[in-house]
Motif scaffolding. Sequence first.
Motif, PDB file in Angstrom:
ATOM      1  N   ILE A  85      11.840  93.298  -5.655  1.00  0.00           N
ATOM      2  CA  ILE A  85      12.292  93.628  -6.869  1.00  0.00           C
ATOM      3  C   ILE A  85      13.036  92.855  -7.849  1.00  0.00           C
ATOM      4  CG2 ILE A  85      12.574  95.922  -5.854  1.00  0.00           C
ATOM      5  CD1 ILE A  85      15.556  95.613  -5.937  1.00  0.00           C
ATOM      6  N   GLY A  86      13.336  91.654  -7.484  1.00  0.00           N
ATOM      7  CA  GLY A  86      13.796  90.394  -8.184  1.00  0.00           C
ATOM      8  C   GLY A  86      13.585  90.443  -9.690  1.00  0.00           C
ATOM      9  N   PRO A  87      12.300  90.431  -9.960  1.00  0.00           N
ATOM     10  CA  PRO A  87      12.151  90.625 -11.500  1.00  0.00           C
ATOM     11  C   PRO A  87      12.614  91.504 -12.334  1.00  0.00           C
ATOM     12  CG  PRO A  87       9.961  89.690 -10.066  1.00  0.00           C
ATOM     13  CD  PRO A  87      11.022  90.213  -9.206  1.00  0.00           C
ATOM     14  N   LEU A  88      12.452  92.765 -11.764  1.00  0.00           N
ATOM     15  CA  LEU A  88      13.093  93.721 -12.217  1.00  0.00           C
ATOM     16  C   LEU A  88      14.482  93.758 -12.259  1.00  0.00           C
ATOM     17  CD1 LEU A  88      11.154  97.038 -10.605  1.00  0.00           C
ATOM     18  CD2 LEU A  88      10.892  95.777 -12.949  1.00  0.00           C
ATOM     19  N   GLY A  89      15.141  93.175 -11.430  1.00  0.00           N
ATOM     20  CA  GLY A  89      16.501  92.918 -11.531  1.00  0.00           C
ATOM     21  C   GLY A  89      16.918  91.913 -12.806  1.00  0.00           C
ATOM     22  N   ASN A  90      16.051  90.958 -12.781  1.00  0.00           N
ATOM     23  CA  ASN A  90      16.175  89.948 -13.811  1.00  0.00           C
ATOM     24  C   ASN A  90      16.218  90.640 -15.262  1.00  0.00           C
ATOM     25  OD1 ASN A  90      16.836  88.087 -11.840  1.00  0.00           O
ATOM     26  ND2 ASN A  90      14.740  87.203 -12.082  1.00  0.00           N
ATOM     27  N   LEU A 127      16.906  93.510 -15.820  1.00  0.00           N
ATOM     28  CA  LEU A 127      18.004  94.568 -16.027  1.00  0.00           C
ATOM     29  C   LEU A 127      19.225  93.852 -16.457  1.00  0.00           C
ATOM     30  CD1 LEU A 127      19.525  97.325 -15.691  1.00  0.00           C
ATOM     31  CD2 LEU A 127      19.821  96.535 -13.420  1.00  0.00           C
ATOM     32  N   VAL A 128      19.600  92.588 -16.042  1.00  0.00           N
ATOM     33  CA  VAL A 128      20.806  91.930 -16.316  1.00  0.00           C
ATOM     34  C   VAL A 128      20.586  91.263 -17.961  1.00  0.00           C
ATOM     35  CG1 VAL A 128      21.620  91.501 -13.912  1.00  0.00           C
ATOM     36  CG2 VAL A 128      20.235  89.777 -15.029  1.00  0.00           C
ATOM     37  N   PHE A 129      19.488  91.095 -18.204  1.00  0.00           N
ATOM     38  CA  PHE A 129      19.328  90.246 -19.441  1.00  0.00           C
ATOM     39  C   PHE A 129      19.098  91.434 -20.527  1.00  0.00           C
ATOM     40  CE2 PHE A 129      18.524  86.229 -17.382  1.00  0.00           C
ATOM     41  CZ  PHE A 129      18.603  85.550 -18.164  1.00  0.00           C
ATOM     42  N   SER A 130      18.618  92.675 -20.220  1.00  0.00           N
ATOM     43  CA  SER A 130      18.336  93.660 -21.233  1.00  0.00           C
ATOM     44  C   SER A 130      19.466  94.018 -22.168  1.00  0.00           C
ATOM     45  CB  SER A 130      17.800  95.093 -20.480  1.00  0.00           C
ATOM     46  OG  SER A 130      17.523  96.024 -21.354  1.00  0.00           O
ATOM     47  N   PRO A 131      19.523  94.114 -23.535  1.00  0.00           N
ATOM     48  CA  PRO A 131      18.187  94.282 -24.103  1.00  0.00           C
ATOM     49  C   PRO A 131      17.406  93.229 -24.474  1.00  0.00           C
ATOM     50  CG  PRO A 131      20.101  94.674 -25.536  1.00  0.00           C
ATOM     51  CD  PRO A 131      20.469  94.505 -24.306  1.00  0.00           C
ATOM     52  N   ALA A 132      17.985  92.017 -24.257  1.00  0.00           N
ATOM     53  CA  ALA A 132      17.232  90.577 -24.428  1.00  0.00           C
ATOM     54  C   ALA A 132      16.437  90.512 -23.510  1.00  0.00           C
ATOM     55  CB  ALA A 132      18.240  89.590 -24.534  1.00  0.00           C
ATOM     56  N   SER A 133      15.268  89.146 -23.676  1.00  0.00           N
ATOM     57  CA  SER A 133      14.262  89.055 -22.632  1.00  0.00           C
ATOM     58  C   SER A 133      15.079  88.053 -21.653  1.00  0.00           C
ATOM     59  CB  SER A 133      13.104  88.479 -23.377  1.00  0.00           C
ATOM     60  OG  SER A 133      12.512  89.715 -24.194  1.00  0.00           O
ATOM     61  N   PRO A 174      13.266  81.446 -20.933  1.00  0.00           N
ATOM     62  CA  PRO A 174      12.407  80.536 -20.123  1.00  0.00           C
ATOM     63  C   PRO A 174      13.479  79.464 -18.989  1.00  0.00           C
ATOM     64  CG  PRO A 174      11.708  80.620 -22.219  1.00  0.00           C
ATOM     65  CD  PRO A 174      12.862  81.604 -22.182  1.00  0.00           C
ATOM     66  N   GLY A 175      14.656  79.351 -19.524  1.00  0.00           N
ATOM     67  CA  GLY A 175      15.512  78.422 -18.905  1.00  0.00           C
ATOM     68  C   GLY A 175      15.947  79.267 -17.692  1.00  0.00           C
ATOM     69  N   PHE A 176      16.341  80.395 -17.571  1.00  0.00           N
ATOM     70  CA  PHE A 176      16.600  81.061 -16.599  1.00  0.00           C
ATOM     71  C   PHE A 176      15.475  81.218 -15.613  1.00  0.00           C
ATOM     72  CE2 PHE A 176      17.238  84.982 -13.982  1.00  0.00           C
ATOM     73  CZ  PHE A 176      18.352  84.667 -13.548  1.00  0.00           C
ATOM     74  N   ARG A 177      14.279  81.511 -16.064  1.00  0.00           N
ATOM     75  CA  ARG A 177      13.180  81.669 -15.302  1.00  0.00           C
ATOM     76  C   ARG A 177      12.565  80.541 -14.830  1.00  0.00           C
ATOM     77  NH1 ARG A 177       9.979  83.437 -19.373  1.00  0.00           N
ATOM     78  NH2 ARG A 177       8.980  81.375 -19.512  1.00  0.00           N
ATOM     79  N   ASP A 178      12.762  79.652 -15.301  1.00  0.00           N
ATOM     80  CA  ASP A 178      12.127  78.061 -14.836  1.00  0.00           C
ATOM     81  C   ASP A 178      13.188  77.218 -14.122  1.00  0.00           C
ATOM     82  OD1 ASP A 178       9.691  79.106 -15.918  1.00  0.00           O
ATOM     83  OD2 ASP A 178       9.914  78.004 -17.560  1.00  0.00           O
ATOM     84  N   GLY A 179      14.466  77.446 -14.479  1.00  0.00           N
ATOM     85  CA  GLY A 179      15.594  76.378 -14.075  1.00  0.00           C
ATOM     86  C   GLY A 179      16.547  76.991 -12.959  1.00  0.00           C
ATOM     87  N   MET A 180      16.184  78.362 -12.458  1.00  0.00           N
ATOM     88  CA  MET A 180      16.933  78.672 -11.435  1.00  0.00           C
ATOM     89  C   MET A 180      16.316  78.592 -10.117  1.00  0.00           C
ATOM     90  SD  MET A 180      20.042  79.843 -12.673  1.00  0.00           S
ATOM     91  CE  MET A 180      20.720  81.115 -11.326  1.00  0.00           C
ATOM     92  N   PRO A 181      17.070  78.095  -8.974  1.00  0.00           N
ATOM     93  CA  PRO A 181      16.460  77.849  -7.656  1.00  0.00           C
ATOM     94  C   PRO A 181      16.616  79.070  -6.934  1.00  0.00           C
ATOM     95  CG  PRO A 181      18.583  76.988  -7.764  1.00  0.00           C
ATOM     96  CD  PRO A 181      18.460  77.597  -9.211  1.00  0.00           C
ATOM     97  N   PRO A 229      25.934  90.377 -30.058  1.00  0.00           N
ATOM     98  CA  PRO A 229      24.761  91.288 -30.484  1.00  0.00           C
ATOM     99  C   PRO A 229      23.470  91.203 -29.662  1.00  0.00           C
ATOM    100  CG  PRO A 229      24.842  89.801 -31.977  1.00  0.00           C
ATOM    101  CD  PRO A 229      25.931  89.320 -31.084  1.00  0.00           C
ATOM    102  N   ASP A 230      22.890  92.347 -29.327  1.00  0.00           N
ATOM    103  CA  ASP A 230      21.378  92.214 -28.807  1.00  0.00           C
ATOM    104  C   ASP A 230      21.496  91.587 -27.314  1.00  0.00           C
ATOM    105  OD1 ASP A 230      20.830  93.671 -31.263  1.00  0.00           O
ATOM    106  OD2 ASP A 230      20.682  91.869 -32.044  1.00  0.00           O
ATOM    107  N   VAL A 231      22.179  91.603 -26.629  1.00  0.00           N
ATOM    108  CA  VAL A 231      22.073  91.082 -25.203  1.00  0.00           C
ATOM    109  C   VAL A 231      23.077  91.800 -24.295  1.00  0.00           C
ATOM    110  CG1 VAL A 231      24.410  89.570 -25.671  1.00  0.00           C
ATOM    111  CG2 VAL A 231      22.791  88.622 -24.136  1.00  0.00           C
ATOM    112  N   GLY A 232      22.446  91.673 -22.984  1.00  0.00           N
ATOM    113  CA  GLY A 232      23.139  92.298 -21.789  1.00  0.00           C
ATOM    114  C   GLY A 232      24.025  91.410 -21.244  1.00  0.00           C
ATOM    115  N   HIS A 233      24.051  91.332 -19.810  1.00  0.00           N
ATOM    116  CA  HIS A 233      24.993  90.759 -18.895  1.00  0.00           C
ATOM    117  C   HIS A 233      25.029  88.954 -19.000  1.00  0.00           C
ATOM    118  CE1 HIS A 233      27.905  91.326 -15.885  1.00  0.00           C
ATOM    119  NE2 HIS A 233      27.419  90.201 -15.041  1.00  0.00           N
TER     120      HIS A 233
END
Length: 309
Positions: free
Chosen positions: A192-197, A199-205, A208-215, A286-290
């Motif tokens: 469920i990790g992708p869904l959790g990610n 959630l913490v970004f919503s309402p933003a997407s 790429p830095g988070f998706r590709d840069g996190m270990p 504006p327009d960002v979550g956590h």
Amino acid sequence: MAPWVAGGVAALAAAAVLNHGAAVAAEAEYPPVGDVIEVDGVTVHYTDSGGTGDPIVLIHGNGSLVQDFIAAGLVERLATGHRVIAFDRPGYGYTARPEGRDWTAEAQAALLATAAERLGVTQPIVVGHSWGTLVAIAWALARPGDVKALALLAGYYYPTARPDAMLLNIAEVPLLGRVFTDAWAPVQSRLIGPLGNKLVFSPASVTPGFRDGMPFGLILRPGQVRASAEDGAQMPANAARLAERYGELKLPIVVLWGDGDKLVKQSGQSARLVDEVSTAAGKPLPDVGHMIHHVHPGAVAAAILALAG
């Protein structure tokens, strides 16, 4: 029922073996990105941009590690004129979390403050994100006059009823806690990790830095999952203790949060802190979550740098 029970036990045992194997593979793929220092018998991992500018210390949130600030581009933005040190909190990344210690926000702050002192850091601006805001505040309260300012990002400051925290108390139950952190939770997080990610970004997407840069392999190691569960369970109690002392905070504080944060109801947290602490000022982004430092790194960096004067 006996075959079902035996099958369940075997499945959990197999999951634990696979999770520990994945942890070894993750550590081979993602070695430490910084250096280590030993403080009170604890190995503390940190990154240090070097330089002679006024120091800025970064403290990550729950389930994260120093690469969070690197992937967000925050270290790069701040390091142009400042010495930037980012610490892995106990149990995260490559900082140890010895058992038998109560790793409260105050205990974590004491460890990191001593590590910073050993590194020659004086009068830092201390930046905390999410759970890291509790550590940052505890540091400032324990060492008044030693911290120049606080920057608090998407934090949790006042105790609330959180079902997730109550559920995570399972990590403290003998044997059952190990089954949860070593076998079940890493598998669940992979599913469920992708869904959790999102959630913490919503309402933003998700950036790429988070998706590709996190270990993510390091984040899903059983030891780090255990640290995250323990910290999640104790979060309301930490906030309750510290909230009684917010009136002692006399240093400049900037508070930033996302207007769409779905992880923490910020109207009763960051907005309340700004209202109740005389030296605190801030606003929602504006327009960002956590994950405000990933979505609005420029605005976050500018607010931190303004504290440097």
